[in-house]
Write an enzyme that holds these catalytic residues in place. Sequence first.
Site, mmCIF file in Angstrom:
data_model
loop_
_atom_site.group_PDB
_atom_site.id
_atom_site.type_symbol
_atom_site.label_atom_id
_atom_site.label_comp_id
_atom_site.label_asym_id
_atom_site.label_seq_id
_atom_site.Cartn_x
_atom_site.Cartn_y
_atom_site.Cartn_z
ATOM 1 N N ASP A 82 -1.922 -0.775 6.014
ATOM 2 C CA ASP A 82 -2.262 -0.292 7.355
ATOM 3 C C ASP A 82 -3.684 0.207 7.498
ATOM 4 O OD1 ASP A 82 -2.101 2.079 5.861
ATOM 5 O OD2 ASP A 82 -1.439 3.226 7.609
ATOM 6 N N ASP B 18 -7.083 -2.216 3.276
ATOM 7 C CA ASP B 18 -5.996 -3.161 2.978
ATOM 8 C C ASP B 18 -6.301 -4.563 3.500
ATOM 9 O OD1 ASP B 18 -4.374 -1.170 1.803
ATOM 10 O OD2 ASP B 18 -3.701 -0.512 3.777
ATOM 11 N N ASP C 8 0.865 -1.172 0.000
ATOM 12 C CA ASP C 8 0.000 0.000 0.000
ATOM 13 C C ASP C 8 0.907 1.229 0.000
ATOM 14 O OD1 ASP C 8 -2.308 1.641 0.383
ATOM 15 O OD2 ASP C 8 -1.773 1.773 2.496
#
Length: 712
Positions: free
Chosen positions: A600, A604, A410
């Site tokens: 995080d 995700d 990410d």
Amino acid sequence: MPERCAAPARSLVLDIHDGLHCAACVQRLRHALDDVAGAEVVAVDLIARRVHLRLAAGIADEALLERLQRAGFRAAPASAAAGGSQMPSLRPALLAGCLAIVAAAAALAAPDQRWSGPLQLAAGALAALWPGRGLLRAAWRALRHGRADMEVLLALGIGAALAHAASGLLLGWPHLHADSAAAIVAFALLGRGLEARARARARAAVLAVAAPLSARRLTESGEELVDGAALRPGDRVRVRAGEQVPADGVIERGTSEIDEALLSGEALPVAKGPGDRVHAGSLAVNGELEIRVTAAARDTRLARIITAMERAALAQLPLARLADRLAAIFVPAAIALAALAALAWTLAGDPARGWTAALSVLVIACPCAFGLATPAALAAAIGRAARGGIVVRDGAALEALAEVRAVVLDKTGTLTTGRLALNACICAAGEEPAQVLRLAAAVERGVVHPLAAAIVRAAGAELPRAEAVQVLPGRGALGWVEGRCVRVGSRDWLAAQGIAVPEADPAEPGLLVQVAVAERWLGCLRLRDEVRPDAPAAIAGCAALGLEVALASGDRLPECRRVADAVGIARVHAGCSPEDKAAVVAQLTAERGPCLAIGDGINDAPMLARAAVGAAVAGGADLAALAGQLVLDARRPLSAALLAIALARATRRTILINFVWAAGYNLLALPLAMAGSIAPAWAAAAMALSSLAVLANSLRLARWRPQLGRMP
């Protein structure tokens, strides 16, 4: 008639103080509890000598303890003992060794004296019945229950040695081997004592972040020294320079640099003062603090880390399951081989050598090394990971991590610091930037995401109340503010709701968050994020390990490309929904092999769950943390991830070396023992050495360091 609610199942952890020594013992313990209705063995921790149970209502602890006692295990509830296996004394081993020396000295110095044979037999028998009585009792309990384990092999070896000595004394054989009985006891007890110390070191690696034993609690009359576990929320404690913080809390007075290396892996202390939060296990470097406790010992961040690591250490990898299957057949096979050796030498006309060969086979064939190969390495690796800022929530993740061939990241909060700042506010005609920001912040105030946190910080503290807030992962959030429906999120989401949103300048860097009230676009907030300082080196380290790295983000392509170019990532997927991120993981898995996913945020979680190994950045959303098998230090997540991959590969190599050693030892030693080429005393020494070698090899992981030049 009202329905009655069934009482919920409960968990119970038992310390096994005696009887649990090898993989065969683990199988015997499981069998002992298999037919107890309502009792399920969740895991057996061979390193800590603990069994974790799930019990239905109505099952008494005393019944289980009695059942284990009858099966040859001395157990106690973990809460009633200091925990883990008790450190045995080496004095019995020393006593048995002295008796073995007496018997050997009589055989070598005075073989022809009439008193020599009886003295040898007496010394061997005394060693078996005094320091070795625990081994014989355990073997008898196992045989009574139809089980054959390590103690049975040792007892048969001791008994065979004494029978050989008695027969030789009556028949006038020149070599009695009574000293072998004492030597078997001595080496078995010595190996067990040294092994216990090595296991304690392995367990200490997992509990390296253990809380301090005492705390300075402040009362109306002054200061008192109490156990750290006795602290409760609201208590006030004093921590002096050089002391550990005993519980999670908030600083009320004083300033100090706080070393949180044991919790986060961060090497540099952080300056903290009144109002700042501190965590149990961190160290006050250079100042005195007064802290108000906010969590009891069992609820602290440190306790959660330790619980996660202990559960991870219970994971049974495929290699460990193989060891259990081998142990189940190994003891009967060893007894059969010993009988075969005795028969073969007897038919060859040398029954005395047949006794010796059978005795050596019984002693040297022990499955301990197989049973310790995986759990010892896993415990040491999990402890080493904790010191590097990695909490391993699932021990099996280490095995999967060693196989990863690609990494999906990410962007916000992972590749970047996640500390976004408002760069500009672009408004529709007639709208005020302050009002647009105020409405957006009201909705985002309860949302766990770096974008939301940045908007709230920019708006300040005075915000209106938002009601019926809904979070739509990958799209945005909506809520009712001052009677109006406010939407805060992506351009595509607002456009799908029928809201006309102006096109943004694609060349302009930054993240755009659109704001609308009812069906009207109010404006957009442009946020900027900075790349983590360690990111370029971490990405280069992944390339050095042969890993392909991809970026999957919900942000616009220009912003994703800006960050990717800065860190050296070629493969970029922008504008991804949570499902799109999971699809990227699936695609890369099909192309390259198992993937590690790192993120995080709530959006995700599907990506982390889809990957072979999911790693959540500490401090992110709880849902992401639950989906991740690893939790990474929030300050250096990419460096921690790279360290985890290298450590996982080192752990796999260590486990394989352990199994090769255990298998090679038996493949080499058993034929030699059957050939009568190894004396029983040396067989006992080799048996102890095999287990110690496996433990020593595993403990190297506790001191493992990555290769220089590969780690940022």
